[in-house]
Design a protein around this motif. Sequence first.
Motif, PDB file in Angstrom:
ATOM      1  N   GLN A 161       0.847  -1.189   0.000  1.00  0.00           N
ATOM      2  CA  GLN A 161       0.000   0.000   0.000  1.00  0.00           C
ATOM      3  C   GLN A 161       0.882   1.239   0.000  1.00  0.00           C
ATOM      4  N   CYS A 162       0.489   2.218  -0.813  1.00  0.00           N
ATOM      5  CA  CYS A 162       1.197   3.497  -0.822  1.00  0.00           C
ATOM      6  C   CYS A 162       0.210   4.570  -1.274  1.00  0.00           C
ATOM      7  N   ASP A 163       0.167   5.660  -0.535  1.00  0.00           N
ATOM      8  CA  ASP A 163      -0.810   6.710  -0.832  1.00  0.00           C
ATOM      9  C   ASP A 163      -0.372   7.610  -1.979  1.00  0.00           C
ATOM     10  N   GLU A 164       0.934   7.833  -2.117  1.00  0.00           N
ATOM     11  CA  GLU A 164       1.373   8.744  -3.170  1.00  0.00           C
ATOM     12  C   GLU A 164       2.828   8.482  -3.529  1.00  0.00           C
ATOM     13  N   ILE A 165       3.124   8.466  -4.836  1.00  0.00           N
ATOM     14  CA  ILE A 165       4.472   8.244  -5.356  1.00  0.00           C
ATOM     15  C   ILE A 165       4.756   9.316  -6.401  1.00  0.00           C
ATOM     16  N   PHE A 166       5.970   9.863  -6.374  1.00  0.00           N
ATOM     17  CA  PHE A 166       6.386  10.858  -7.351  1.00  0.00           C
ATOM     18  C   PHE A 166       7.634  10.374  -8.076  1.00  0.00           C
ATOM     19  N   TYR A 167       7.708  10.704  -9.356  1.00  0.00           N
ATOM     20  CA  TYR A 167       8.950  10.546 -10.113  1.00  0.00           C
ATOM     21  C   TYR A 167       9.119  11.785 -10.975  1.00  0.00           C
ATOM     22  N   THR A 168      10.295  12.395 -10.920  1.00  0.00           N
ATOM     23  CA  THR A 168      10.603  13.577 -11.724  1.00  0.00           C
ATOM     24  C   THR A 168      11.873  13.309 -12.505  1.00  0.00           C
ATOM     25  N   SER A 169      11.827  13.558 -13.808  1.00  0.00           N
ATOM     26  CA  SER A 169      12.993  13.334 -14.652  1.00  0.00           C
ATOM     27  C   SER A 169      14.104  14.306 -14.277  1.00  0.00           C
ATOM     28  N   PRO A 170      15.347  13.808 -14.144  1.00  0.00           N
ATOM     29  CA  PRO A 170      16.457  14.712 -13.784  1.00  0.00           C
ATOM     30  C   PRO A 170      16.795  15.701 -14.889  1.00  0.00           C
ATOM     31  N   SER A 171      16.456  15.383 -16.136  1.00  0.00           N
ATOM     32  CA  SER A 171      16.737  16.284 -17.275  1.00  0.00           C
ATOM     33  C   SER A 171      15.453  16.486 -18.057  1.00  0.00           C
ATOM     34  N   GLN A 172      14.604  17.384 -17.583  1.00  0.00           N
ATOM     35  CA  GLN A 172      13.287  17.571 -18.166  1.00  0.00           C
ATOM     36  C   GLN A 172      13.347  18.157 -19.570  1.00  0.00           C
ATOM     37  N   SER A 173      14.431  18.796 -19.931  1.00  0.00           N
ATOM     38  CA  SER A 173      14.515  19.413 -21.252  1.00  0.00           C
ATOM     39  C   SER A 173      14.672  18.390 -22.367  1.00  0.00           C
ATOM     40  N   THR A 174      15.207  17.203 -22.032  1.00  0.00           N
ATOM     41  CA  THR A 174      15.456  16.198 -23.077  1.00  0.00           C
ATOM     42  C   THR A 174      14.571  14.974 -22.944  1.00  0.00           C
ATOM     43  N   GLU A 175      14.072  14.678 -21.753  1.00  0.00           N
ATOM     44  CA  GLU A 175      13.277  13.476 -21.550  1.00  0.00           C
ATOM     45  C   GLU A 175      11.850  13.673 -22.041  1.00  0.00           C
ATOM     46  N   THR A 176      11.284  12.594 -22.621  1.00  0.00           N
ATOM     47  CA  THR A 176       9.886  12.647 -23.068  1.00  0.00           C
ATOM     48  C   THR A 176       8.940  12.749 -21.885  1.00  0.00           C
ATOM     49  N   ILE A 177       9.136  11.895 -20.880  1.00  0.00           N
ATOM     50  CA  ILE A 177       8.312  11.911 -19.674  1.00  0.00           C
ATOM     51  C   ILE A 177       8.996  12.788 -18.635  1.00  0.00           C
ATOM     52  N   GLN A 178       8.324  13.881 -18.240  1.00  0.00           N
ATOM     53  CA  GLN A 178       8.909  14.805 -17.275  1.00  0.00           C
ATOM     54  C   GLN A 178       8.654  14.373 -15.841  1.00  0.00           C
ATOM     55  N   SER A 179       7.464  13.884 -15.553  1.00  0.00           N
ATOM     56  CA  SER A 179       7.161  13.468 -14.186  1.00  0.00           C
ATOM     57  C   SER A 179       5.983  12.506 -14.190  1.00  0.00           C
ATOM     58  N   ILE A 180       5.898  11.694 -13.130  1.00  0.00           N
ATOM     59  CA  ILE A 180       4.797  10.744 -12.935  1.00  0.00           C
ATOM     60  C   ILE A 180       4.351  10.853 -11.475  1.00  0.00           C
ATOM     61  N   GLN A 181       3.042  10.895 -11.281  1.00  0.00           N
ATOM     62  CA  GLN A 181       2.472  10.912  -9.944  1.00  0.00           C
ATOM     63  C   GLN A 181       1.430   9.803  -9.831  1.00  0.00           C
ATOM     64  N   VAL A 182       1.567   8.961  -8.822  1.00  0.00           N
ATOM     65  CA  VAL A 182       0.649   7.843  -8.595  1.00  0.00           C
ATOM     66  C   VAL A 182      -0.019   8.043  -7.241  1.00  0.00           C
ATOM     67  N   LYS A 183      -1.338   7.910  -7.201  1.00  0.00           N
ATOM     68  CA  LYS A 183      -2.089   8.073  -5.958  1.00  0.00           C
ATOM     69  C   LYS A 183      -2.838   6.789  -5.629  1.00  0.00           C
ATOM     70  N   ASN A 184      -2.792   6.443  -4.347  1.00  0.00           N
ATOM     71  CA  ASN A 184      -3.536   5.302  -3.796  1.00  0.00           C
ATOM     72  C   ASN A 184      -3.253   4.008  -4.562  1.00  0.00           C
ATOM     73  N   LEU A 185      -2.044   3.506  -4.408  1.00  0.00           N
ATOM     74  CA  LEU A 185      -1.638   2.243  -5.009  1.00  0.00           C
ATOM     75  C   LEU A 185      -1.890   1.122  -4.011  1.00  0.00           C
ATOM     76  N   ARG A 186      -2.569   0.075  -4.462  1.00  0.00           N
ATOM     77  CA  ARG A 186      -2.832  -1.109  -3.655  1.00  0.00           C
ATOM     78  C   ARG A 186      -2.503  -2.340  -4.501  1.00  0.00           C
ATOM     79  N   SER A 187      -1.713  -3.241  -3.947  1.00  0.00           N
ATOM     80  CA  SER A 187      -1.291  -4.403  -4.729  1.00  0.00           C
ATOM     81  C   SER A 187      -1.219  -5.644  -3.851  1.00  0.00           C
ATOM     82  N   LYS A 188      -1.474  -6.803  -4.479  1.00  0.00           N
ATOM     83  CA  LYS A 188      -1.338  -8.097  -3.808  1.00  0.00           C
ATOM     84  C   LYS A 188      -0.573  -9.024  -4.746  1.00  0.00           C
TER      85      LYS A 188
END
Length: 347
Positions: A161-188
């Motif tokens: 279980q995790c309520d919130e996850i962030f990922y930010t690209s270290p080089s936003q000027s060249t990367e296609t994906i700049q950031s990802i935010q995940v809310k309320n992750l539940r896994s089994k």
Amino acid sequence: MFNNNKRHLFNRKKKSYQKFLLMGLMFFLFWGTFLFSHVYLKQTINLFLTNQQNILTKQGLIFKFQSASASKWTIWPQVIVAYPTIQKDISSHPPQILWQAKQAIIFYSLSHPLSISIRLNGEQLFCSLNNLNQCIQIHGNSWNIHTSIFKNISQNSIYLQCDEIFYTSPSQSTETIQSIQVKNLRSKLHWNIQATPQDSLAFLSLNIQQMTVNVNNLSPQKLKNVYIQAALVQEPNNLYKLLVQNINSSWNNLAINSSGKLYLPFPQMAPTGELSLYLNGVNQAIYEQLSSLKCCNKLQQELSQTSLPSQIHLTLLIRDGVLYLGAIPLETRWYNDLKMLIRHYAK
């Protein structure tokens, strides 16, 4: 009469002594049980760490940590592990980090009976198994993991279980994906390395309430109510079959449903198989994406005169890790082709 009063007084004192003795026995029994449980749980946590090291060693991986100290200010025993790390065991080169967290707290949780709980620090590092120079660092809330206290993790269910996850690209000027935010992750995850060919080696169910992806030159892309259910079956000749039983999600106004099967040869892990893909709300999703670009008036005019389908049902073929739509390979350069198309119609 005096003798009767004396007898009653003696009986009252006798009952008081019996109550006091009973309370004393209950007190010592309680503390004896608590101390026994404390020692047992502390040994179980240490054994849990040792088992994980042994299991990963059999997989050619190294699990280590800087220190593991017991917390002194908790009712139930807690072990604080500093910088837990999983490394790839390469005999001819220094071991490379595959995963690392700043801290892991291992404890017995009363809210999850008969389970060991692990609270991982939100600051974690993940590196690719094929290219150890490609790593991503994620942030966010702590990860809460629960697994049985009695069974080996190789034959157990693991809850995440995790309520919130962030990922930010270290080089936003060249990367296609700049950031990802995940809310309320539940896994089994149910894992069984002793499974027979007729049984599932692993079974996964994953729920994500919302995922926001910031893509370069596009508006934020939002996935909602992501649900994934899949099973992994081991077959002869180092061949694994991944059964994608169900994938449901909604992307803006587009509803997505998929199922299929993939064959994963080990150790290359380049999948081969097919996926059935059903899309609903295609026309609305295309119009919404074009309007958010604030450009491409010529393309919008042409599409407004064209009747776009609302529903699409297609089959994607996977051959050696490459997606095909019919005989057309869907390679990673599709994004560059899309940008060229936008520039062509942009004014």
